[in-house]
Design an enzyme around this catalytic site. Structure first.
Site, short mmCIF file in Angstrom:
data_model
loop_
_atom_site.label_atom_id
_atom_site.label_comp_id
_atom_site.label_asym_id
_atom_site.label_seq_id
_atom_site.Cartn_x
_atom_site.Cartn_y
_atom_site.Cartn_z
N ARG A 118 0.81 -1.23 0.00
CA ARG A 118 0.00 0.00 0.00
C ARG A 118 0.84 1.28 0.00
NH1 ARG A 118 -3.15 -2.95 3.77
NH2 ARG A 118 -4.92 -3.97 2.73
N LYS A 140 2.51 11.51 -11.30
CA LYS A 140 1.67 10.64 -12.14
C LYS A 140 2.44 9.35 -12.40
CE LYS A 140 -1.64 13.55 -14.60
NZ LYS A 140 -2.13 13.98 -15.95
N GLU A 182 7.99 18.14 -24.82
CA GLU A 182 7.36 18.51 -23.55
C GLU A 182 7.88 19.87 -23.07
OE1 GLU A 182 4.86 16.69 -22.50
OE2 GLU A 182 5.27 14.55 -22.59
N LYS A 224 6.32 23.07 -13.97
CA LYS A 224 5.51 21.90 -13.60
C LYS A 224 5.30 21.84 -12.10
CE LYS A 224 4.46 17.12 -14.32
NZ LYS A 224 4.66 15.86 -15.09
N GLU A 234 -5.17 17.08 -10.71
CA GLU A 234 -5.71 17.43 -12.03
C GLU A 234 -7.22 17.66 -11.99
OE1 GLU A 234 -4.39 14.88 -15.27
OE2 GLU A 234 -5.75 15.89 -16.64
N ARG A 238 -3.97 21.69 -13.72
CA ARG A 238 -2.99 20.68 -14.15
C ARG A 238 -3.35 20.07 -15.50
NH1 ARG A 238 0.18 15.82 -10.81
NH2 ARG A 238 1.43 15.22 -12.62
N ASN A 242 -1.58 18.61 -20.25
CA ASN A 242 -2.00 17.54 -21.15
C ASN A 242 -2.16 18.02 -22.58
OD1 ASN A 242 -4.16 14.85 -21.34
ND2 ASN A 242 -2.38 14.79 -20.04
N HIS A 245 -2.04 15.71 -25.72
CA HIS A 245 -2.04 14.32 -25.26
C HIS A 245 -3.30 13.55 -25.61
CE1 HIS A 245 1.53 15.67 -23.17
NE2 HIS A 245 1.74 14.48 -22.68
N HIS A 249 -1.84 10.35 -27.17
CA HIS A 249 -2.03 9.03 -26.57
C HIS A 249 -2.78 8.09 -27.51
CE1 HIS A 249 -1.43 10.33 -22.08
NE2 HIS A 249 -0.30 10.21 -22.74
N HIS A 262 6.57 8.69 -27.20
CA HIS A 262 5.59 9.59 -26.56
C HIS A 262 5.81 11.04 -27.00
CE1 HIS A 262 2.90 11.25 -23.57
NE2 HIS A 262 3.86 12.05 -23.14
#
Ligand SMILES: NC(=O)c1ccc[n+]([C@@H]2O[C@H](COP(=O)([O-])OP(=O)(O)OC[C@H]3O[C@@H](n4cnc5c(N)ncnc54)[C@H](O)[C@@H]3O)[C@@H](O)[C@H]2O)c1
Ligand SMILES: O=C(O)C(=O)C[C@@H](O)[C@H](O)[C@H](O)COP(=O)(O)O
Ligand SMILES: [Zn+2]
Length: 357
Positions: A118, A140, A182, A224, A234, A238, A242, A245, A249, A262
């Site tokens: 955990r 992330k 990026e 960032k 997000e 935030r 993206n 993306h 993606h 990517h």
């Protein structure tokens, strides 16, 4: 060396940036000296840098796990194999997971750290430009699924990020350019002055001038870190990180995570998003031209692969920004400004994709 801080109250953490920091890891991370340490890496990176890192922690109990090299190994199978190693070695909840690699290693190692017993301590030691300017910061973590990118994961912050700028010297050109996608993103969504600096520094960036790179890395991490501190999970600003993306993606997933890097997919996705913004009269044609010109100058693709609309839609509908069943797109409104929009006209979206393919 520079030190930035991601401000998250009791979970705040440092980002160390500078040359030769691999050889200062013990000094910068003294809490690891006597611990059980799992280093996740791949052979490309490990064969170059693992020994230097291991030498820093000679009194620790170090376990090394190599994942395959490539986006297709950011997978549940790789995740399960790492977990089996941790369980087999009897690592306890006071162990720590160290990611030595690019964004693929960092994302999967972070998800392991987030979920082993955990949650155990996690440290990012990013070795690609993309990981140094983006994936190592912000928490992330994820693995991919055939159904889509990063669909299985968690928000889980590292305890520290150690960025040794010198390791970029061994990075292949294609992978180096990916990180610049990026970096440009930060200029488009948030900082017009930074975008202008990137336009001026194109040649120095491509030449990998160390001072220029360190400034680009520190500026990217600072932007960032501020956004993550303001909106860690997000719910608001935030999402602007993206940009490109939703489309990017889809490109990666539709091509089995092994044809488009990517950063390349994000560059092509940024052009589509910018085209859509022009069609919606949100972005000027001149700013659109500046965005495309900078991406091209930095050796990034500005054309997307030709894919059926149904394929685009299939993957975009699994984007994590979807809300109430509606697609949401991050669109630039000027150099240095962007917004998250719902209810974009589907025909305009399809046309922007077609124009960029
Ligand atoms: N978590 C986040 O916030 C975040 C942000 C951006 C991207 N990502 C993820 O990051 C991944 C892309 O990361 P990437 O671009 O670093 O790709 P990557 O991790 O696949 O690394 C690219 C290539 O460079 C090699 N490499 C790494 N460091 C090297 C070095 N110093 N010298 C020589 N070769 C080296 C790797 O072995 C690999 O072959 C994607 O999965 C993307 O989803 C996550
Ligand atoms: O940190 C963020 O937030 C980002 O969106 C950074 C992106 O560059 C990165 O690729 C991220 O992994 C994408 O997030 P996702 O939620 O779309 O998987
Ligand atoms: Zn990204």
């Amino acid at each position: 060396m520079q030190t930035l801080t991601v401000q998250l109250d009791e979970r705040s953490y440092p980002i160390f940036i500078g040359p030769q920091l691999l050889d200062q890891a013990a000094e910068l991370l003294p809490e690891l000296a006597q611990r059980q340490l799992l280093i996740v890496t791949n052979h490309t990176v490990g064969d170059l840098y693992l020994v230097r890192l291991q030498q820093q922690f000679s009194a620790a109990r170090v376990l090394v796990h190599y994942i395959g090299d490539g986006e297709q190994f950011k997978s549940l199978d790789s995740y399960a194999a790492i977990m089996s190693d941790l369980i087999g070695a009897g690592f306890n909840r006071d162990c720590a997971v160290l990611a030595l690699g690019g964004g693929v290693v960092g994302d999967i190692a972070g998800f392991v750290a987030a979920t082993y017993q955990r949650g155990v301590d996690f440290y990012q030691i990013p070795t690609t430009l993309l990981a140094q300017v983006d994936s190592s910061v912000g928490g992330k973590t994820a693995v991919n699924h055939p159904g889509g990118k990063n669909l299985i994961g968690a928000f889980y912050q590292p305890r520290a990020v150690l960025i040794d700028c010198d390791v970029l010297n061994s990075l292949a050109p294609r992978d180096f350019y990916c990180g610049l996608a990026e970096v440009v993103k930060y200029g488009i969504i948030h900082d017009a002055d930074f975008f202008g600096w990137l336009e001026q520094q194109q040649q120095a960036l491509l030449a990998r001038d160390s001072a220029t790179l360190q400034y680009a890395i520190a500026s990217s991490c600072r932007i960032k870190a501020d956004i993550v501190a303001a909106d860690e999970r997000e719910q608001d600003v935030r999402a602007l990180l993206n940009l490109g993306h939703t489309f990017g993606h889809a490109i990666e997933a539709a091509n089995d995570y092994n044809q488009w890097r990517h950063g390349e997919a994000v560059a092509a996705g940024t052009v589509i998003a910018s085209r859509l913004a022009v069609a919606m009269q949100l972005l000027s044609a001149s700013d659109f031209r500046r965005i495309v010109a900078l991406l091209q100058a930095l050796q990034l693709p500005v054309k997307a692969p030709a894919m059926p609309w149904e394929t685009w839609l299939q993957y975009m509908q699994r984007d994590k920004k979807v809300k109430a069943g509606k697609l949401r797109f991050v669109l630039p409104t000027a150099i240095g400004k962007s917004k998250l929009l719902t209810d974009c006209d589907e025909e305009l979206v399809a046309a922007a994709i077609a124009d960029a393919s």
